[in-house]
Scaffold this motif. Structure first.
Motif, PDB file in Angstrom:
ATOM      1  N   CYS A 170       0.825  -1.217   0.000  1.00 38.49           N
ATOM      2  CA  CYS A 170       0.000   0.000   0.000  1.00 38.49           C
ATOM      3  C   CYS A 170       0.857   1.263   0.000  1.00 38.49           C
ATOM      4  N   VAL A 171       1.952   1.251   0.733  1.00 39.13           N
ATOM      5  CA  VAL A 171       2.849   2.407   0.746  1.00 39.13           C
ATOM      6  C   VAL A 171       3.441   2.607  -0.650  1.00 39.13           C
ATOM      7  N   GLU A 172       3.824   1.519  -1.298  1.00 42.05           N
ATOM      8  CA  GLU A 172       4.371   1.629  -2.657  1.00 42.05           C
ATOM      9  C   GLU A 172       3.317   2.179  -3.624  1.00 42.05           C
ATOM     10  N   LEU A 173       2.068   1.716  -3.485  1.00 37.55           N
ATOM     11  CA  LEU A 173       0.992   2.245  -4.330  1.00 37.55           C
ATOM     12  C   LEU A 173       0.779   3.731  -4.062  1.00 37.55           C
ATOM     13  N   ALA A 174       0.744   4.121  -2.782  1.00 42.45           N
ATOM     14  CA  ALA A 174       0.513   5.530  -2.429  1.00 42.45           C
ATOM     15  C   ALA A 174       1.628   6.426  -2.979  1.00 42.45           C
ATOM     16  N   LYS A 175       2.864   5.953  -2.928  1.00 43.12           N
ATOM     17  CA  LYS A 175       3.975   6.737  -3.480  1.00 43.12           C
ATOM     18  C   LYS A 175       3.796   6.928  -4.986  1.00 43.12           C
ATOM     19  N   ALA A 176       3.458   5.854  -5.675  1.00 48.81           N
ATOM     20  CA  ALA A 176       3.260   5.945  -7.130  1.00 48.81           C
ATOM     21  C   ALA A 176       2.058   6.835  -7.447  1.00 48.81           C
ATOM     22  N   TRP A 177       0.983   6.683  -6.684  1.00 50.58           N
ATOM     23  CA  TRP A 177      -0.246   7.448  -6.909  1.00 50.58           C
ATOM     24  C   TRP A 177       0.026   8.943  -6.778  1.00 50.58           C
ATOM     25  N   ARG A 178       0.829   9.294  -5.818  1.00 49.14           N
ATOM     26  CA  ARG A 178       1.101  10.710  -5.585  1.00 49.14           C
ATOM     27  C   ARG A 178       2.093  11.297  -6.588  1.00 49.14           C
ATOM     28  N   ASP A 189       3.266   9.782  -9.741  1.00 48.97           N
ATOM     29  CA  ASP A 189       3.118   9.478 -11.165  1.00 48.97           C
ATOM     30  C   ASP A 189       2.174  10.477 -11.835  1.00 48.97           C
ATOM     31  N   LYS A 190       2.590  11.019 -12.960  1.00 43.16           N
ATOM     32  CA  LYS A 190       1.815  12.048 -13.661  1.00 43.16           C
ATOM     33  C   LYS A 190       0.416  11.553 -14.044  1.00 43.16           C
ATOM     34  N   TYR A 191       0.310  10.301 -14.469  1.00 39.27           N
ATOM     35  CA  TYR A 191      -0.975   9.716 -14.863  1.00 39.27           C
ATOM     36  C   TYR A 191      -1.826   9.366 -13.640  1.00 39.27           C
ATOM     37  N   LEU A 192      -1.237   8.671 -12.676  1.00 36.96           N
ATOM     38  CA  LEU A 192      -1.994   8.223 -11.499  1.00 36.96           C
ATOM     39  C   LEU A 192      -2.468   9.387 -10.642  1.00 36.96           C
ATOM     40  N   ARG A 193      -1.699  10.473 -10.615  1.00 35.91           N
ATOM     41  CA  ARG A 193      -2.023  11.624  -9.767  1.00 35.91           C
ATOM     42  C   ARG A 193      -3.417  12.158 -10.027  1.00 35.91           C
ATOM     43  N   LYS A 194      -3.923  11.968 -11.240  1.00 38.34           N
ATOM     44  CA  LYS A 194      -5.232  12.502 -11.614  1.00 38.34           C
ATOM     45  C   LYS A 194      -6.388  11.573 -11.243  1.00 38.34           C
ATOM     46  N   LEU A 195      -6.090  10.383 -10.736  1.00 32.62           N
ATOM     47  CA  LEU A 195      -7.151   9.430 -10.407  1.00 32.62           C
ATOM     48  C   LEU A 195      -7.907   9.879  -9.165  1.00 32.62           C
ATOM     49  N   ASP A 196      -9.240   9.744  -9.206  1.00 35.47           N
ATOM     50  CA  ASP A 196     -10.115  10.255  -8.172  1.00 35.47           C
ATOM     51  C   ASP A 196     -10.827   9.112  -7.461  1.00 35.47           C
ATOM     52  N   ALA A 197     -10.238   8.625  -6.377  1.00 34.25           N
ATOM     53  CA  ALA A 197     -10.836   7.543  -5.602  1.00 34.25           C
ATOM     54  C   ALA A 197     -10.161   7.491  -4.235  1.00 34.25           C
ATOM     55  N   LEU A 198     -10.804   6.810  -3.312  1.00 33.62           N
ATOM     56  CA  LEU A 198     -10.225   6.438  -2.020  1.00 33.62           C
ATOM     57  C   LEU A 198     -10.329   4.930  -1.921  1.00 33.62           C
ATOM     58  N   LEU A 199      -9.341   4.281  -1.330  1.00 34.08           N
ATOM     59  CA  LEU A 199      -9.353   2.832  -1.185  1.00 34.08           C
ATOM     60  C   LEU A 199      -9.298   2.444   0.285  1.00 34.08           C
ATOM     61  N   ILE A 200      -9.961   1.335   0.591  1.00 41.09           N
ATOM     62  CA  ILE A 200      -9.815   0.680   1.891  1.00 41.09           C
ATOM     63  C   ILE A 200      -9.406  -0.751   1.590  1.00 41.09           C
ATOM     64  N   VAL A 201      -8.371  -1.235   2.275  1.00 45.10           N
ATOM     65  CA  VAL A 201      -7.923  -2.609   2.077  1.00 45.10           C
ATOM     66  C   VAL A 201      -7.658  -3.266   3.428  1.00 45.10           C
ATOM     67  N   SER A 202      -7.789  -4.588   3.462  1.00 41.32           N
ATOM     68  CA  SER A 202      -7.557  -5.312   4.704  1.00 41.32           C
ATOM     69  C   SER A 202      -7.089  -6.722   4.403  1.00 41.32           C
ATOM     70  N   ASP A 203      -6.208  -7.219   5.253  1.00 37.69           N
ATOM     71  CA  ASP A 203      -5.855  -8.630   5.251  1.00 37.69           C
ATOM     72  C   ASP A 203      -5.931  -9.104   6.702  1.00 37.69           C
ATOM     73  N   THR A 260      -5.034   7.117   0.162  1.00 31.29           N
ATOM     74  CA  THR A 260      -5.530   8.298  -0.533  1.00 31.29           C
ATOM     75  C   THR A 260      -4.549   8.703  -1.632  1.00 31.29           C
ATOM     76  N   GLY A 261      -5.001   9.528  -2.532  1.00 32.79           N
ATOM     77  CA  GLY A 261      -4.168  10.022  -3.614  1.00 32.79           C
ATOM     78  C   GLY A 261      -3.170  11.081  -3.193  1.00 32.79           C
ATOM     79  N   THR A 262      -3.228  11.501  -1.941  1.00 33.39           N
ATOM     80  CA  THR A 262      -2.274  12.494  -1.456  1.00 33.39           C
ATOM     81  C   THR A 262      -1.067  11.842  -0.789  1.00 33.39           C
ATOM     82  N   GLY A 263      -0.989  10.521  -0.888  1.00 28.02           N
ATOM     83  CA  GLY A 263       0.145   9.801  -0.317  1.00 28.02           C
ATOM     84  C   GLY A 263      -0.100   9.257   1.069  1.00 28.02           C
ATOM     85  N   ASP A 264      -1.315   9.379   1.573  1.00 29.69           N
ATOM     86  CA  ASP A 264      -1.616   8.881   2.918  1.00 29.69           C
ATOM     87  C   ASP A 264      -1.937   7.394   2.893  1.00 29.69           C
TER      88      ASP A 264
END
Length: 183
Positions: free
Chosen positions: A73-81, A83-97, A105-109
């Motif tokens: 998730c941290v790796e995804l958040a870093k890329a999301w924040r 990456d020029k393409y991913l930065r524009k994506l509008d969503a919030l995610l919840i994940v659990s294991d 969040t898209g702000t790197g949280d």
């Protein structure tokens, strides 16, 4: 998302999953809760196409870091924040294991709830308040999720009583991991 051993439960109202075009519901049954692999459940709020793109990226990170959901998730958040393409994506995610529940969040949280309860979306604040009130009862994680979503549906016009619920049995996942480590 309710985390209470021996289960982690994620639920979504189908009304919260409505796809709107102006004031008309175009698709009243979009599924915003799903499994990523065998051991991870995930849900989203926001744009469906954007969230599916993020789910695909997260699945890749989960495969790259098996058994390390937090790192994936941290790796995804870093890329999301960044990456020029991913930065524009509008969503919030919840994940659990079996180990952890997170909101991304898209702000790197990458946020882990202190009390094991997290909610997103239009009815999220209602569901969150109801779930927090029910956490100290004897109800199971699934019962809390269902009741809190019912309360949210009674209060939020974008939430209804048609639920999609996914659960992970933490004990079962732990037992499977122990058996694999013995091999």
């Amino acid at each position: 998302m309710i985390r209470r051993p021996p289960r982690s439960t994620l639920s979504s109202s189908s009304a919260a999953s409505d796809v709107y075009k102006r004031q008309v519901v175009m698709k009243p049954n979009a599924i915003k809760v799903r499994r990523l692999g065998k051991d991870v459940i995930a849900g989203f709020a926001g744009s469906t196409a954007d969230a599916i793109t993020l789910f695909e990226r997260l699945e890749g990170r989960i495969e790259a870091f098996p058994g390390q959901l937090l790192r994936a998730c941290v790796e995804l958040a870093k890329a999301w924040r960044t990456d020029k393409y991913l930065r524009k994506l509008d969503a919030l995610l919840i994940v659990s294991d079996a180990e952890v529940s997170l909101m991304i969040t898209g702000t790197g949280d990458v946020l882990e709830p202190a009390d094991g309860v997290v909610a997103i979306g239009s009815g999220g604040s209602y569901a969150l308040a109801a779930a927090r009130a029910l956490v100290d009862t004897e109800l199971t994680a699934e019962e809390i999720a269902r009741k809190s979503m019912g309360i949210a549906a009674d209060m939020c016009v974008y939430t209804n009583h048609n639920l999609v619920v996914e659960c992970i049995d933490m004990d079962q996942v732990d037992n499977e991991q122990n058996e694999q480590s013995k091999k």
